[in-house]
Design a protein around this motif. Structure first.
Motif, PDB file in Angstrom:
ATOM      1  N   GLU A 142       0.826  -1.091   0.050  1.00  0.00           N
ATOM      2  CA  GLU A 142       0.157   0.040  -0.015  1.00  0.00           C
ATOM      3  C   GLU A 142       0.914   1.213  -0.047  1.00  0.00           C
ATOM      4  O   GLU A 142       0.610   2.009  -0.937  1.00  0.00           O
ATOM      5  N   GLU A 146       1.060   4.181  -3.023  1.00  0.00           N
ATOM      6  CA  GLU A 146       1.081   5.391  -2.685  1.00  0.00           C
ATOM      7  C   GLU A 146       2.244   6.261  -3.048  1.00  0.00           C
ATOM      8  O   GLU A 146       2.067   7.455  -3.652  1.00  0.00           O
ATOM      9  N   SER A 149       2.268   6.720  -6.885  1.00  0.00           N
ATOM     10  CA  SER A 149       1.147   7.711  -7.324  1.00  0.00           C
ATOM     11  C   SER A 149       1.508   9.118  -7.047  1.00  0.00           C
ATOM     12  O   SER A 149       1.104  10.164  -7.740  1.00  0.00           O
ATOM     13  N   GLN A 150       2.263   9.592  -6.198  1.00  0.00           N
ATOM     14  CA  GLN A 150       2.467  10.856  -5.655  1.00  0.00           C
ATOM     15  C   GLN A 150       3.900  11.168  -6.392  1.00  0.00           C
ATOM     16  O   GLN A 150       4.507  12.459  -6.176  1.00  0.00           O
TER      17      GLN A 150
END
Length: 215
Positions: A142, A146, A149-150
């Motif tokens: 996870e 994350e 994606s950032q």
């Protein structure tokens, strides 16, 4: 036997392997006289970089799991004989972003291919050459996704587009490899601030180097 020191950096997507590898190099240069060489898989040399483009192309979603594995193995062989081994023979530190364990974690645990087949192919491609040390940078799936994606600057490839379940299986594979190869693989908690991750990585490298070289 070669005289150099081969270190592989492994971890799930988003673990920060490339960043940590890049930041540990100047610290190693302050400590050791040898050349410090950074490279990556798949890639590192022209032929293997061309194979990388095929493997990671986001449009190649129809690629069969065995095709994917064999392309990785082909790239690994060319990379080894053209770059890694010559550098090791010249007493260099070679830091490689992914190596044999990635195939077991991704194509074995992630894709469900036979681990024994992958292990044999790895041994065949590398003439059974393993890293002197593998730094496994561990993050939850996870957190890794994350981070991806950032990070707008990061290369987004075909494997990044896989579902969470695939990434979780990959991490399970790495943790299994860690348990089976405790003498070679060292876990570093990559959820920590990057400075601490680099510090822990440097400490692991120095410790293993002293063990192997008896210094």
């Amino acid at each position: 036997m070669t005289n150099g020191f081969l270190i592989s950096f492994e971890g799930p997507d988003g673990a920060g392997k490339t960043t940590v590898l890049e930041q540990v190099i100047p610290k190693l240069q302050q400590i050791f006289d040898q050349d410090i060489v950074a490279t990556r898989e798949p890639g590192g040399v022209d032929i293997a970089e061309k194979i990388r483009d095929i493997i990671l192309d986001v449009n190649h979603t129809a690629m069969d799991a065995k095709t994917e594995l064999l392309l990785y193995i082909a790239a690994r062989r060319q990379h080894l004989v053209e770059k890694i081994l010559p550098k090791l023979e010249n007493d260099a530190f070679v830091l490689v972003d992914r190596f044999i364990d990635s195939s077991v974690a991704y194509q074995g645990y992630g894709r469900g291919l036979e681990i024994t087949d992958i292990t044999w192919l790895n041994a065949y491609a590398t003439d059974q050459r393993q890293p002197d040390l593998t730094v496994y940078l561990d993050v939850t799936s996870e957190l890794g996704l994350e981070r991806i994606s950032q990070n707008g600057d990061r290369e987004v490839n075909r494997l990044d587009l896989e579902k969470l379940e695939m990434h979780q299986k990959v991490r399970e594979g790495y943790l299994a490899l860690l348990e089976e190869n405790a003498e070679r693989i060292v876990l570093v908690d990559a959820s920590q601030p990057v400075d601490k991750v680099v510090e822990d990585t440097l400490a692991a490298i120095i410790k293993k180097y002293k063990e192997i070289k008896h210094v």
